[in-house]
Design an enzyme around this catalytic site. Structure first.
Site, mmCIF file in Angstrom:
data_model
loop_
_atom_site.group_PDB
_atom_site.id
_atom_site.type_symbol
_atom_site.label_atom_id
_atom_site.label_comp_id
_atom_site.label_asym_id
_atom_site.label_seq_id
_atom_site.Cartn_x
_atom_site.Cartn_y
_atom_site.Cartn_z
ATOM 1 N N GLU A 1 0.835 -1.203 0.000
ATOM 2 C CA GLU A 1 0.000 0.000 0.000
ATOM 3 C C GLU A 1 0.871 1.254 0.000
ATOM 4 O O GLU A 1 1.826 1.369 0.759
ATOM 5 C CB GLU A 1 -0.909 -0.006 1.231
ATOM 6 C CG GLU A 1 -1.897 1.147 1.274
ATOM 7 C CD GLU A 1 -2.778 1.116 2.510
ATOM 8 O OE1 GLU A 1 -3.834 1.759 2.492
ATOM 9 O OE2 GLU A 1 -2.403 0.456 3.503
ATOM 10 N N LYS B 1 -9.629 2.384 -2.863
ATOM 11 C CA LYS B 1 -9.909 1.703 -1.596
ATOM 12 C C LYS B 1 -11.329 1.972 -1.125
ATOM 13 O O LYS B 1 -11.729 3.112 -0.903
ATOM 14 C CB LYS B 1 -8.888 2.192 -0.561
ATOM 15 C CG LYS B 1 -8.917 1.502 0.777
ATOM 16 C CD LYS B 1 -7.740 2.016 1.612
ATOM 17 C CE LYS B 1 -7.640 1.353 2.963
ATOM 18 N NZ LYS B 1 -6.463 1.834 3.721
ATOM 19 N N CYS C 1 -5.777 -2.956 1.916
ATOM 20 C CA CYS C 1 -5.575 -2.896 3.356
ATOM 21 C C CYS C 1 -6.845 -3.141 4.183
ATOM 22 O O CYS C 1 -7.293 -4.265 4.327
ATOM 23 C CB CYS C 1 -4.917 -1.577 3.730
ATOM 24 S SG CYS C 1 -4.171 -1.617 5.385
#
Length: 359
Positions: A118, A192, A229
């Site tokens: 990330e 994300k 994540c």
């Protein structure tokens, strides 16, 4: 005695005899043998010269009417290079130089698809609570310096590269994974979906929740997706990538020990089992130190431990908790279909019932 940065795999291997280790591996990893892949001598030399560990494992499928669909996947975990008070371009270029050597090594081993961690070209500065001071790291997804840099490597090595970055789209920031195809072309991006607001991880103060849904990218080698994540904590997020046809889902992360290390090895493995695809979990390493505008200091330490899981639930050992690393996994994509046929999760899923309840 174990040191505080030693990983679980090393502790177990050191304390069990061969027969005990086979039993443990069968129960914990899903198979007695890790199926290590022999690496080239040049790979080991590069690993030593450039100070990163490298390991490789295979996941095979049963023989069937179809030909095997062999793909080599690469996972890269790394620390930053320069201190965070250095000029932003110098920090980024230093990381570029490190990553180029690791990608070159992966290419020499025939890796087809590689995923970085990330926001890989930068320190994870969110713990500072400051934004504009770090704006130089935000970049265009399709034309930014990271994409241009990796596009050249993708074309040179006939490799698909997943590049998670801090995206700047006309002044709005996003936590984004860019996918570059084997010809060096920008294939697309995923933003994300789920943003944490837990302790120092108040990401909603920096960028917006994703608006790209759950894209699956059709590449030359496999259908891939990226669950960035914090998205790994959301079971439905994993499920949607499966419904859209993913063979492999990468989970690039920047996670510290006090934020879920105890279940780091569980969530992506569960997702691989539940959704009959391969999962690849990547986490950065090292300690990053920052000085805020008011002179106060803050630091965060990341625990690496990148690993991969097959759709039948078997997983690899982890990379180190404190060293840069390259994990190579040779997989047969046919195993995805085989796992689906064995477990029948699609047939018994009752999505119609869930949809009714959710509505």
């Amino acid at each position: 005695m174990a040191n505080s940065r030693e990983n679980f795999d090393e502790i177990i291997k050191r304390n069990l005899n061969l027969e005990q280790l086979k039993i443990f591996n069968r129960i914990y990893y899903g198979r007695e043998d890790h199926c290590e892949v022999k690496l080239k001598e040049s790979t080991m030399t590069s690993s030593k010269d450039n100070n990163f560990e490298v390991s490789a494992y295979s996941f095979t499928a049963a023989k069937e009417g179809r030909k095997p669909r062999i793909v080599k996947l690469g996972l890269v975990q790394h620390s930053i290079v320069l201190t965070t008070d250095k000029p932003i371009k110098e920090q980024r270029d230093a990381v570029f130089n490190k990553i180029e050597k690791i990608i070159e090594t992966a290419a020499s081993e025939g890796v087809n698809i590689i995923c970085l961690q990330e926001t890989w070209p930068m320190p994870f500065f969110l713990c500072t609570g400051e934004k504009e001071e770090w704006a130089g790291f935000a970049e265009s997804a399709s034309e930014g310096p990271s994409t241009k840099f990796l596009s050249n490597l993708a074309k040179k090595f006939n490799m698909v590269i997943v590049s998670p970055i801090l995206e700047d789209d006309n002044g709005t920031w996003w936590n984004t994974a860019v996918v570059i195809d084997e010809n060096g072309r920008y294939l697309g991006k995923h933003r994300k979906n789920h943003l944490p607001s837990v302790g120092s991880f108040s990401e909603t103060s920096f960028y917006a929740p994703g608006d790209t849904g759950h894209p699956v990218f059709e590449t030359k080698f496999a259908r891939i997706a990226v669950n960035i994540c914090y998205g790994r904590h959301h079971a439905l997020n994993w499920m949607m990538f499966a419904l859209n046809g993913a063979d492999v889902v990468f989970n690039p992360s920047a996670t510290v020990a006090e934020f879920g290390e105890s279940f780091w090895g569980i969530e992506a493995r569960n997702a691989a089992i539940a959704n009959s695809y391969f999962t690849c979990s990547i986490n950065r390493v090292g300690t990053e130190k920052f000085t805020r505008k008011d002179g106060s200091e803050v630091s965060r330490s990341f625990y690496g431990s990148s690993y991969a899981t097959a759709p039948n639930g078997c997983r690899t050992p982890s990379l180190s908790r404190d060293k840069d690393g390259l994990l190579i996994i040779e997989v047969d994509i046919n195993l995805c279909r085989q796992a689906k046929d064995i477990w029948g999760f699609n047939m018994t899923s009752r999505l119609d019932m869930y949809a009714k309840e959710l509505n």
